[in-house]
Design a protein around this motif. Structure first.
Motif, mmCIF file in Angstrom:
data_model
loop_
_atom_site.group_PDB
_atom_site.id
_atom_site.type_symbol
_atom_site.label_atom_id
_atom_site.label_comp_id
_atom_site.label_asym_id
_atom_site.label_seq_id
_atom_site.Cartn_x
_atom_site.Cartn_y
_atom_site.Cartn_z
ATOM 1 N N TYR A 66 -44.844 -1.739 -84.760
ATOM 2 C CA TYR A 66 -44.854 -0.272 -84.761
ATOM 3 C C TYR A 66 -45.685 0.199 -85.945
ATOM 4 O O TYR A 66 -45.437 -0.216 -87.090
ATOM 5 N N TRP A 68 -47.348 0.296 -80.813
ATOM 6 C CA TRP A 68 -46.676 1.592 -80.805
ATOM 7 C C TRP A 68 -47.060 2.343 -82.068
ATOM 8 O O TRP A 68 -46.926 1.818 -83.177
ATOM 9 N N ALA A 105 -40.082 6.277 -82.771
ATOM 10 C CA ALA A 105 -39.312 5.113 -83.221
ATOM 11 C C ALA A 105 -37.859 5.174 -82.761
ATOM 12 O O ALA A 105 -37.253 4.143 -82.455
#
Length: 432
Positions: free
Chosen positions: A81, A219, A226
């Motif tokens: 992420y 991401w 998140a």
């Protein structure tokens, strides 16, 4: 094998407010101050790396991000992420490219909106409480001004990869339409896909549509995206414990108007002692140490009497102006001036710890302030525990002089007027 996720963030408060989205769902989460510490941090479900690169030059930001990505590759993480600022500050495109180059991800899904806190993306334009970000105070940010609200254009200026947009129509049509739009963009050679998001519930649909197309995704977002990923990605939770202390010290290093209002609200509460520093006096070598000791003495006296203390830098406009002028006279850039002041605030806190002043928790507002104080007290990371308000996490410092001390971190231009009050109350309400 249990899935683990690595988060690469560009500043400490952002690292923490994203880490808490995983921690509040029971995932063991730690924030590392640099990539070299990842291998020593154990088998956490979520490891967040702060590259401290938001205000860095693009080449330096890419180097730091690539270094973090390489550390992640050796750490048995299945998911990546990239945390970006919800107001678009920093080296977004450069850092996305650095991670994609290391991992060879099929595409990056970019959704920096955070509707809970007034950040939305509509028609590709990023808005702060309904105003294009380039028309807000973020355009005048002293370190990372933002002059482009149209995210595909902002990224195109920084990325070698082709960018595209999942716009309003597919987002309102539902998951199948979004998945079809993503496939269409990929077929057209797009590798970085920006998505409109103006409602919190859209993140779940958007992420599910992207995951339907591919599992090989970078991401990219703020705390909003998140928050929905643990359940979607099948991350396994285990609940951590909580500890805390007594008198609370708030260090407000941000000069944003939002932080000023929050400080005023906190200082008006009973039992709170306000210490205003003249940040211009923290810069020059002559007399600097004496002034730091003077500030420490004020804070120490109040804490020993049981007061919660808030210490500020650059609180008044004339002090901000004088600090900028003093920094320029010393040959410092605005970024170097800001970093120097933050480091001096860190010395004030470290002095209190060395003197064993009773201190049960810290509230740190401003990313530079948070990272400099954490480093000055020798912290290796921050174990994220819970969220005391939207995007404002509580965690425990790991290592150094303040090991296991509770700390709340908040980005400067972030939160409601009572944010600092809530942070102090949260720390005060815990017992060891």
């Amino acid at each position: 094998m249990k899935k683990r996720i690595a988060v690469i963030a560009d500043d400490l408060t952002g690292a923490n407010d994203t880490g808490v989205q995983f921690a509040k769902q029971g995932l063991s989460t730690i924030v590392a101050m640099d990539a070299g510490q990842v291998s020593a941090l154990g088998e956490y479900d979520v490891v967040v790396i702060d590259t401290d690169s938001r205000a860095a030059a693009p080449a330096e930001a890419m180097r730091k991000t690539a270094e973090a990505a390489r550390a992640v590759k050796t750490g048995r993480f299945q998911l990546i992420y990239k945390k970006v600022d919800s107001t678009l500050r920093g080296n977004l495109g450069f850092e996305i490219e650095a991670i994609m180059a290391e991992f060879g991800t099929e595409f990056a899904l970019v959704a920096p909106a955070f509707p809970k806190n007034g950040r939305t993306t509509i028609g590709g334009y990023h808005l702060l409480k309904g105003v294009p970000v380039e028309a807000t105070e973020i355009a005048r940010d002293p370190k990372c001004p933002v002059h482009e609200s149209y995210i595909p254009q902002l990224l195109a200026e920084q990325l070698a990869f082709k960018t595209g947009l999942v716009g309003i129509k597919p987002m309102t049509a539902g998951q199948d339409a979004v998945a079809a739009e993503i496939r269409k963009l990929l077929a057209d050679g797009v590798r970085v896909i920006v998505a409109d998001t103006w409602l919190d519930e859209q993140f779940t649909m958007l992420a599910a549509a992207a995951y339907e197309v591919s599992e090989n995704i970078l991401w990219v977002g703020s705390a909003g995206l998140a928050e929905v990923l643990p359940e979607l990605l099948g991350l396994t939770a285990q609940q951590p414990g909580i500890v805390a202390g007594d008198p609370v010290l708030t260090v407000a290093g941000s000069v944003s108007a939002v932080t000023r209002r929050q400080v005023e609200r906190l200082a008006a509460q009973p039992g709170v002692w306000l210490v205003k520093t003249d940040s211009s006096r923290l810069l020059p070598a002559d007399g600097r140490d004496e002034y730091i000791r003077h500030c420490q003495d004020q804070v120490k006296t109040a804490l020993k009497q049981g007061y919660d203390v808030v210490i500020t830098s650059g609180y008044d406009d004339d002090v901000v102006k004088a600090t900028k002028e003093q920094g320029a006279a010393l040959g410092l850039t605005p970024t170097e001036t800001s970093d120097t002041v933050a480091a001096r605030l860190g010395l004030i806190v470290a002095g209190l710890i060395h003197d064993k002043v009773p201190l049960g928790g810290l509230v740190l507002t401003g990313g530079d302030t948070a990272v400099n104080i954490s480093r000055t007290v020798g912290a290796a990371g921050l174990k994220v525990i819970s969220e005391i308000a939207v995007g404002i996490p509580l965690g425990l410092l790991q290592g150094g002089l303040c090991h296991a001390m509770p700390v709340v971190t908040k980005a400067g231009a972030f939160g409601n007027e009572d944010a600092l009050c809530l942070a102090v109350q949260a720390l005060r309400s815990y017992r060891r």
